[in-house]
Design a protein around this motif. Structure first.
Motif, short mmCIF file in Angstrom:
data_model
loop_
_atom_site.label_atom_id
_atom_site.label_comp_id
_atom_site.label_asym_id
_atom_site.label_seq_id
_atom_site.Cartn_x
_atom_site.Cartn_y
_atom_site.Cartn_z
N GLY A 64 0.80 -1.24 -0.17
CA GLY A 64 -0.02 0.01 0.06
C GLY A 64 0.92 1.27 -0.16
O GLY A 64 0.36 2.44 -0.02
N ASP A 65 2.43 1.42 0.12
CA ASP A 65 3.07 2.13 0.14
C ASP A 65 3.15 3.23 -1.31
O ASP A 65 3.32 4.19 -1.26
N LEU A 66 3.14 2.65 -2.45
CA LEU A 66 3.50 2.82 -3.71
C LEU A 66 2.37 4.19 -4.16
O LEU A 66 2.44 4.58 -4.93
N SER A 67 1.14 4.01 -3.52
CA SER A 67 0.25 5.04 -3.72
C SER A 67 0.59 6.55 -3.71
O SER A 67 -0.06 7.38 -4.32
N ILE A 229 -0.88 1.42 -10.93
CA ILE A 229 -0.87 0.77 -9.90
C ILE A 229 -1.78 -0.27 -9.37
O ILE A 229 -3.24 0.24 -8.98
N LEU A 230 -1.56 -1.43 -9.36
CA LEU A 230 -2.46 -2.26 -8.89
C LEU A 230 -2.50 -2.68 -7.31
O LEU A 230 -1.31 -3.04 -6.83
N ALA A 231 -3.72 -2.48 -6.65
CA ALA A 231 -3.72 -2.68 -5.27
C ALA A 231 -3.44 -4.18 -5.00
O ALA A 231 -4.44 -4.92 -5.36
N ALA A 232 -2.55 -4.38 -4.37
CA ALA A 232 -2.25 -6.04 -4.25
C ALA A 232 -2.21 -6.38 -2.72
O ALA A 232 -1.81 -7.56 -2.48
N ASP A 233 -2.57 -5.37 -1.69
CA ASP A 233 -2.39 -5.56 -0.27
C ASP A 233 -3.40 -6.96 0.07
O ASP A 233 -3.05 -7.70 0.69
N GLN A 234 -4.60 -6.73 -0.47
CA GLN A 234 -5.67 -7.59 -0.14
C GLN A 234 -5.56 -8.83 -1.11
O GLN A 234 -5.65 -10.13 -0.97
#
Length: 516
Positions: A64-67, A229-234
């Motif tokens: 989530g840091d790269l947002s 940016i692909l949200a990949a945390d979930q």
């Protein structure tokens, strides 16, 4: 640095300024290092540099840091030193704070625009990997895809494949004669794995509208490449789905993009974070496919950069194709760690000023050992490098900022509404309904035919004798007359059977003939 992405540089204990030459950026790369050594910041500054050079970027945001790429940095932020101090140390004279054009994506449609693909686009090989199928089960999945192609049934979402597998199970005897054994146990195992995918949220991923790759390869009004940016945390909760999606995206780029040879700069740079997830327990066929894509996609103008903790996480044949390298610290606490450190050091072109293995072990946070391709694609001498500070925000943005960025996105609204057109599920349901209707009609016709035959047979058994009416008591006039008539008829028949009867018959017949 002209025609280069500035990576970092000097100081008293460091070498010259290091930059990644855009002409060789499609020769792929590696960012490696132990947890907490600065890999994420390196990925961030490379994305900034490519974007500033007009090159679109696709990366996954695991933590989530790269947002923060969507927002400008701040002079108030300090890590071990202020960013302005780091910039001055390495001679980054034109350093400043800036936000970059970002498009957020999310397979679950929560932290970004929905990302979808169809089952047909993903294909049986990647689906088998995603579901961890055995060789026999993969064979049945291939049969299902073949049947869908032959019968013109689009496979778009999970219910299409589920319905098709039911049909395959019902028709397994015929299919076994054509394609080999189709066991109901294997069909059932695939169905159970599809259920697992549903529980992991893959229902949202498979369907339409499918992702248009052109939407990931755009620039903004200033000519800067958009950072996807692909949200990949979930998504990391389903690591196999994460790895399969990124591999699918690489495969689609390879299939769709035209050959461009060696362009002056890449058409797209693709960062594959947590790369070890792609290769863990991967079958040989899949590793060979990744190697093929990595080797050939360069000519399509796409650069692929793997981010992982240890270079050993990447198969040797693929590692040998990664020309641009940023190696953060590797810890050597165990004998295995020391062997891995030694192997990592041996992949670099040595520098007479220091021992590469010692440098990899000793560099601190924000430092790295780097080697970039130089003229004619020759690997540069390894250097110790201070990584430059990012211009965008270090760390995540808040939800309000994310929503604002998404609302201003060029693809806002394009993928929000799910499209459910006619496909295998609907076609098979219609076939089943038509078959049931025909069966009902056939059963009704058979019943009517059976009734007609019964009535016909009953008609043939009718003797033609007139049946006299009688009262319920049977002792009235009608009943008595009937009894007397029956007695007289019996006597007459008896006489006719005798000699006298024969004479009477002959006399009657003779009289008839004489009368003529």
């Amino acid at each position: 640095m002209d025609n280069k992405v500035f990576v970092g540089g000097g100081g008293a204990d460091y070498g010259d300024r290091q930059g990644l030459t855009l002409k060789y950026a499609n020769r792929h790369g590696l960012i490696a290092g132990a947890t907490g050594t600065g890999k994420t910041v390196t990925l961030q500054i490379l994305a900034e540099g490519f974007s500033a050079a007009g090159v679109p970027v696709f990366l996954s945001d695991v933590k989530g840091d790269l947002s923060g790429l969507a927002a400008a940095g701040s002079a108030d932020f300090k890590l071990h030193e202020s960013f302005t101090e780091r910039a001055a140390t390495i001679g980054f004279d034109d350093y400043g704070y800036a936000a970059f054009p970002v498009t957020f994506w999310d397979l679950f449609g929560q932290q970004g625009h929905p990302v979808r693909t169809t089952l047909a686009e993903m294909g049986p090989l990647l689906l088998s990997r995603l579901m961890d199928l055995s060789e026999a089960q993969e064979g049945i999945l291939n049969i299902a895809f073949r049947v869908a192609d032959e019968q013109g049934m689009p496979l778009l979402d999970l219910k299409d494949l589920q319905s098709l597998l039911v049909w395959v199970g019902e028709n397994r005897q015929e299919l076994s004669l054509r394609y080999g054994n189709v066991s109901p146990q294997s069909v059932g195992a695939i169905q159970r794995q599809l259920l697992v995918l549903e529980n992991q949220g893959a229902t949202d991923f498979f369907g339409e509208p499918a992702l248009d790759l052109a939407d990931t390869m755009t620039t903004d009004a200033d000519g800067r490449g958009r950072i996807n940016i692909l949200a990949a945390d979930q998504l990391m909760g389903s690591p196999r789905l994460y790895a399969t999606f990124l591999l699918w995206l690489l495969s689609e780029l390879f299939e769709e993009l035209p050959e461009v040879g060696d362009p002056d700069k890449p058409k797209l740079v693709f960062f594959f974070d947590e790369a070890h997830l792609l290769f863990d327990d991967a079958p040989d066929a899949l590793v060979e496919k990744v190697e093929q894509v990595a080797r050939l996609i360069r000519s399509k103008g796409v650069g692929v950069y793997f981010i992982t903790q240890n270079p050993d996480d990447v198969p040797e044949d693929i590692l040998g194709q990664l020309g641009n390298r940023v190696q953060h610290a590797l810890r050597a606490f165990t004998a295995r760690d020391r062997r891995a450190l030694k192997r990592a050091a041996e992949t670099y072109r040595p520098n007479p000023r220091f021992d590469t293995a010692d440098a990899i072990r000793d560099v601190g946070v924000g430092e790295a050992v780097t080697s970039m391709l130089e003229d004619k694609g020759v690997p540069g001498i390894v250097e110790r490098t201070l990584i430059r500070p990012p211009s965008s925000k270090l760390g995540p943005i808040d939800d309000a900022t994310r929503r604002t960025v998404m609302a201003a996105s060029p693809v806002a609204g394009k993928y929000d509404t799910v499209l459910d057109r006619e496909s295998a599920h609907e076609m098979l349901a219609r076939r089943a309904a038509e078959a049931a209707q025909k069966a009902e009609q056939a059963e009704k016709a058979a019943e009517e035919q059976s009734m007609a035959e019964r009535e016909f047979n009953a008609g043939r058994r009718y003797s033609g004798k007139r049946v006299g009416r009688s009262t319920s008591g049977g002792a009235g006039e009608g009943g008595l007359a009937g009894s007397i008539g029956a007695a007289i008829a019996g006597v007459v028949m008896k006489e006719l059977k005798g000699t006298t009867g024969k004479r009477i018959v002959r006399g009657i017949l003779g009289g008839l003939f004489k009368g003529r």
